[in-house]
Scaffold this motif. Structure first.
Motif, PDB file in Angstrom:
ATOM      1  N   SER A 127      -8.479   3.631  -5.673  1.00 21.58           N
ATOM      2  CA  SER A 127      -9.048   2.327  -6.035  1.00 21.58           C
ATOM      3  C   SER A 127      -8.310   1.715  -7.217  1.00 21.58           C
ATOM      4  O   SER A 127      -8.089   0.498  -7.266  1.00 21.58           O
ATOM      5  CB  SER A 127     -10.536   2.466  -6.357  1.00 21.58           C
ATOM      6  N   ALA A 128      -7.896   2.550  -8.170  1.00 17.49           N
ATOM      7  CA  ALA A 128      -7.164   2.057  -9.334  1.00 17.49           C
ATOM      8  C   ALA A 128      -5.774   1.570  -8.939  1.00 17.49           C
ATOM      9  O   ALA A 128      -5.295   0.545  -9.444  1.00 17.49           O
ATOM     10  CB  ALA A 128      -7.069   3.147 -10.391  1.00 17.49           C
ATOM     11  N   VAL A 129      -5.126   2.304  -8.039  1.00 22.02           N
ATOM     12  CA  VAL A 129      -3.806   1.891  -7.548  1.00 22.02           C
ATOM     13  C   VAL A 129      -3.913   0.539  -6.840  1.00 22.02           C
ATOM     14  O   VAL A 129      -3.093  -0.363  -7.045  1.00 22.02           O
ATOM     15  CB  VAL A 129      -3.215   2.957  -6.605  1.00 22.02           C
ATOM     16  N   THR A 130      -4.933   0.386  -6.007  1.00 18.84           N
ATOM     17  CA  THR A 130      -5.150  -0.868  -5.286  1.00 18.84           C
ATOM     18  C   THR A 130      -5.387  -2.022  -6.254  1.00 18.84           C
ATOM     19  O   THR A 130      -4.826  -3.116  -6.085  1.00 18.84           O
ATOM     20  CB  THR A 130      -6.342  -0.735  -4.322  1.00 18.84           C
ATOM     21  N   SER A 131      -6.175  -1.789  -7.277  1.00 19.32           N
ATOM     22  CA  SER A 131      -6.434  -2.826  -8.283  1.00 19.32           C
ATOM     23  C   SER A 131      -5.154  -3.232  -9.004  1.00 19.32           C
ATOM     24  O   SER A 131      -4.916  -4.424  -9.268  1.00 19.32           O
ATOM     25  CB  SER A 131      -7.453  -2.324  -9.312  1.00 19.32           C
ATOM     26  N   ALA A 132      -4.320  -2.253  -9.313  1.00 13.10           N
ATOM     27  CA  ALA A 132      -3.061  -2.532  -9.998  1.00 13.10           C
ATOM     28  C   ALA A 132      -2.148  -3.398  -9.135  1.00 13.10           C
ATOM     29  O   ALA A 132      -1.543  -4.360  -9.621  1.00 13.10           O
ATOM     30  CB  ALA A 132      -2.366  -1.225 -10.373  1.00 13.10           C
ATOM     31  N   LYS A 133      -2.064  -3.068  -7.866  1.00 10.79           N
ATOM     32  CA  LYS A 133      -1.202  -3.850  -6.972  1.00 10.79           C
ATOM     33  C   LYS A 133      -1.731  -5.271  -6.813  1.00 10.79           C
ATOM     34  O   LYS A 133      -0.967  -6.235  -6.769  1.00 10.79           O
ATOM     35  CB  LYS A 133      -1.095  -3.165  -5.607  1.00 10.79           C
ATOM     36  N   ALA A 135      -3.149  -6.910  -9.009  1.00 15.19           N
ATOM     37  CA  ALA A 135      -2.823  -7.599 -10.260  1.00 15.19           C
ATOM     38  C   ALA A 135      -1.327  -7.851 -10.417  1.00 15.19           C
ATOM     39  O   ALA A 135      -0.885  -8.373 -11.445  1.00 15.19           O
ATOM     40  CB  ALA A 135      -3.334  -6.769 -11.445  1.00 15.19           C
ATOM     41  N   GLY A 136      -0.546  -7.483  -9.399  1.00 11.13           N
ATOM     42  CA  GLY A 136       0.893  -7.715  -9.441  1.00 11.13           C
ATOM     43  C   GLY A 136       1.675  -6.688 -10.235  1.00 11.13           C
ATOM     44  O   GLY A 136       2.820  -6.924 -10.619  1.00 11.13           O
ATOM     45  N   VAL A 137       1.077  -5.538 -10.461  1.00  8.76           N
ATOM     46  CA  VAL A 137       1.713  -4.475 -11.244  1.00  8.76           C
ATOM     47  C   VAL A 137       2.521  -3.557 -10.326  1.00  8.76           C
ATOM     48  O   VAL A 137       2.072  -3.212  -9.228  1.00  8.76           O
ATOM     49  CB  VAL A 137       0.645  -3.657 -12.000  1.00  8.76           C
ATOM     50  N   VAL A 138       3.709  -3.164 -10.770  1.00  7.15           N
ATOM     51  CA  VAL A 138       4.515  -2.183 -10.040  1.00  7.15           C
ATOM     52  C   VAL A 138       3.919  -0.802 -10.306  1.00  7.15           C
ATOM     53  O   VAL A 138       3.665  -0.444 -11.458  1.00  7.15           O
ATOM     54  CB  VAL A 138       5.982  -2.224 -10.493  1.00  7.15           C
ATOM     55  N   VAL A 139       3.693  -0.018  -9.239  1.00  6.39           N
ATOM     56  CA  VAL A 139       3.061   1.298  -9.383  1.00  6.39           C
ATOM     57  C   VAL A 139       3.995   2.393  -8.872  1.00  6.39           C
ATOM     58  O   VAL A 139       4.425   2.373  -7.711  1.00  6.39           O
ATOM     59  CB  VAL A 139       1.733   1.372  -8.606  1.00  6.39           C
ATOM     60  N   VAL A 140       4.297   3.339  -9.747  1.00  5.71           N
ATOM     61  CA  VAL A 140       5.114   4.499  -9.368  1.00  5.71           C
ATOM     62  C   VAL A 140       4.339   5.761  -9.731  1.00  5.71           C
ATOM     63  O   VAL A 140       3.916   5.937 -10.884  1.00  5.71           O
ATOM     64  CB  VAL A 140       6.480   4.498 -10.084  1.00  5.71           C
ATOM     65  N   ALA A 141       4.121   6.625  -8.758  1.00  7.61           N
ATOM     66  CA  ALA A 141       3.464   7.912  -8.992  1.00  7.61           C
ATOM     67  C   ALA A 141       4.500   8.921  -9.476  1.00  7.61           C
ATOM     68  O   ALA A 141       5.644   8.925  -9.003  1.00  7.61           O
ATOM     69  CB  ALA A 141       2.789   8.414  -7.721  1.00  7.61           C
ATOM     70  N   VAL A 142       4.104   9.766 -10.419  1.00  9.57           N
ATOM     71  CA  VAL A 142       5.022  10.733 -11.013  1.00  9.57           C
ATOM     72  C   VAL A 142       4.417  12.125 -10.950  1.00  9.57           C
ATOM     73  O   VAL A 142       3.242  12.323 -11.281  1.00  9.57           O
ATOM     74  CB  VAL A 142       5.320  10.375 -12.488  1.00  9.57           C
ATOM     75  N   ASN A 145       1.769  12.672  -6.039  1.00 12.71           N
ATOM     76  CA  ASN A 145       1.634  11.363  -5.401  1.00 12.71           C
ATOM     77  C   ASN A 145       0.175  10.903  -5.428  1.00 12.71           C
ATOM     78  O   ASN A 145      -0.748  11.698  -5.621  1.00 12.71           O
ATOM     79  CB  ASN A 145       2.149  11.403  -3.969  1.00 12.71           C
ATOM     80  N   ALA A 146      -0.016   9.600  -5.237  1.00  9.30           N
ATOM     81  CA  ALA A 146      -1.342   9.004  -5.225  1.00  9.30           C
ATOM     82  C   ALA A 146      -1.541   8.246  -3.917  1.00  9.30           C
ATOM     83  O   ALA A 146      -0.602   7.658  -3.381  1.00  9.30           O
ATOM     84  CB  ALA A 146      -1.502   8.047  -6.408  1.00  9.30           C
ATOM     85  N   ASN A 147      -2.748   8.260  -3.416  1.00  9.80           N
ATOM     86  CA  ASN A 147      -3.075   7.463  -2.242  1.00  9.80           C
ATOM     87  C   ASN A 147      -3.119   5.986  -2.634  1.00  9.80           C
ATOM     88  O   ASN A 147      -3.348   5.646  -3.789  1.00  9.80           O
ATOM     89  CB  ASN A 147      -4.420   7.881  -1.659  1.00  9.80           C
ATOM     90  N   GLY A 148      -2.919   5.132  -1.632  1.00  7.90           N
ATOM     91  CA  GLY A 148      -2.950   3.702  -1.906  1.00  7.90           C
ATOM     92  C   GLY A 148      -1.550   3.095  -1.894  1.00  7.90           C
ATOM     93  O   GLY A 148      -0.562   3.778  -1.609  1.00  7.90           O
ATOM     94  N   PRO A 149      -1.452   1.813  -2.245  1.00 10.35           N
ATOM     95  CA  PRO A 149      -0.187   1.081  -2.142  1.00 10.35           C
ATOM     96  C   PRO A 149       0.794   1.380  -3.276  1.00 10.35           C
ATOM     97  O   PRO A 149       1.188   0.505  -4.057  1.00 10.35           O
ATOM     98  CB  PRO A 149      -0.639  -0.376  -2.156  1.00 10.35           C
ATOM     99  N   VAL A 150       1.196   2.639  -3.400  1.00 11.05           N
ATOM    100  CA  VAL A 150       2.177   3.038  -4.408  1.00 11.05           C
ATOM    101  C   VAL A 150       3.559   2.533  -3.983  1.00 11.05           C
ATOM    102  O   VAL A 150       3.932   2.649  -2.816  1.00 11.05           O
ATOM    103  CB  VAL A 150       2.181   4.573  -4.563  1.00 11.05           C
ATOM    104  N   ASP A 151       4.310   1.979  -4.928  1.00  9.09           N
ATOM    105  CA  ASP A 151       5.644   1.474  -4.598  1.00  9.09           C
ATOM    106  C   ASP A 151       6.636   2.603  -4.378  1.00  9.09           C
ATOM    107  O   ASP A 151       7.514   2.508  -3.521  1.00  9.09           O
ATOM    108  CB  ASP A 151       6.146   0.554  -5.715  1.00  9.09           C
TER     109      ASP A 151
END
Length: 332
Positions: A127-133, A135-142, A145-151
């Protein structure tokens, strides 16, 4: 994907060359773009104008920060951000996914441009990853990995780490005997290490896994769990720990028992490297990760995505077998 030998096969060497070339293709344009932004190449935006722009804001949420591995990551993040004049917002979830989701929401209120997420729960953070996307934020899991629209996802080859470590263990005990697995929190990297370990041990028909227990990747818990395993299995010859933090507790239990039980692990932490170098140490190998490299690559990929590049969905980072022969001088 398996990395089951410290001596690379021709196919494995070819694969590594391919990974290296891929990394060069990815990172070379990133370096060129960074140079352009910083005014180091002709045609760059004047630095005086760039100085007037709002600084880039990078947020990173860690699953924990009481682990030297993640502390090393945080330092690498701060160092890298300083070189590009970016601001950094860092939070520690303390393995509480609800807190981590709340932390990300707070970061979004602070208008971060990039979110680096080290999830304590890959599903719970969605849910947090989805909210970030949104908001136009680039998301990279380190690291995990994370579920959701990770770039993009940047992480170690954890299956390889487990396989490498357990093949080494099996050979060290002569290809025969009882071994145990000191498991950890059921996140993907840990699950992959155990899967890799079992895959490697399956190739040794005379090696039997007699126990698997959760040491929670903590020294104190791992110490107690290992003491119980040693007592329950008097013929135990080897233990694989999913991380170096737990392995230090396991090592204390092994040394107290006075038994010849070999120990291997994953991480490459400073304490583990020191322990491996001690004379007649029962700690014989760790499959080292490269936390600094993961952060550096993650930031590069995030910047490339922000600048409009198509980036790989996954960037695996190789691990390295470290034993007494090459431990001296090794560090993250």
């Amino acid at each position: 994907m398996t990395h089951l030998s410290s001596t690379a096969s021709p196919a494995r060497s070819s694969l590594r060359r391919s990974h290296a070339l891929h990394a060069v293709r990815v990172l070379r344009p990133l370096a060129a773009c960074a140079a352009l932004v910083l005014g180091l190449l002709p045609g760059a935006v004047p630095l005086a104008h760039a100085a007037n722009a709002a600084p880039l804001k990078i947020g990173m949420t860690f699953q924990e920060l009481n682990n030297p591995y993640f502390v090393t990551m945080q330092k690498a993040l701060n160092d890298a951000a300083a070189t590009i004049g970016a601001q950094v917002v860092v939070t520690d979830a303390h393995h509480d996914v609800s807190k981590q989701v709340s932390d990300v929401e707070d970061m979004l209120q602070k208008k971060i441009d990039i979110l680096l997420v080290n999830p304590t729960d890959s599903t719970g953070i969605q849910s947090a990853v989805t909210s970030a996307k949104k908001a136009g934020v680039v998301v990279v899991a380190v690291d995990a990995n994370a579920n959701g629209p990770v770039d993009s996802f940047v992480g170690s080859r954890n299956f390889d780490a487990g396989a490498m470590s357990c093949e080494y263990l099996a050979k060290a005990i002569g290809g025969s005997g009882e071994v145990a697995i000191l498991d950890g929190i059921p996140v993907v990297p840990i699950l992959e290490r155990v899967r890799g370990c079992k895959s490697a041990l399956a190739k040794f028909p005379n090696v039997k896994v007699v126990d698997t227990q959760n040491g929670k990747q903590e020294r104190a818990t791992a110490l107690s769990v290992t003491e119980n395993m040693i007592q329950a299995h008097p013929n135990l010859k080897g233990i694989f720990s999913v991380n170096d933090g737990g392995s230090m507790g396991a090592l204390s239990a092994i040394e107290s028992s006075g038994k010849d039980i070999k120990l291997t692990s994953v991480d490459g932490a400073p304490e583990a490297i020191t322990a491996i170098q001690k004379p007649n140490s029962k700690f014989i190998e760790t499959s080292a990760q490269f936390p600094r490299d993961q952060i550096r690559i993650a930031i590069g990929i995030a910047l490339a995505k922000k600048w409009g590049a198509n980036v790989p969905k996954t960037i695996p980072v190789d691990v390295k077998l470290v034993d007494k022969d090459n431990a001296k001088g090794f560090s993250w």
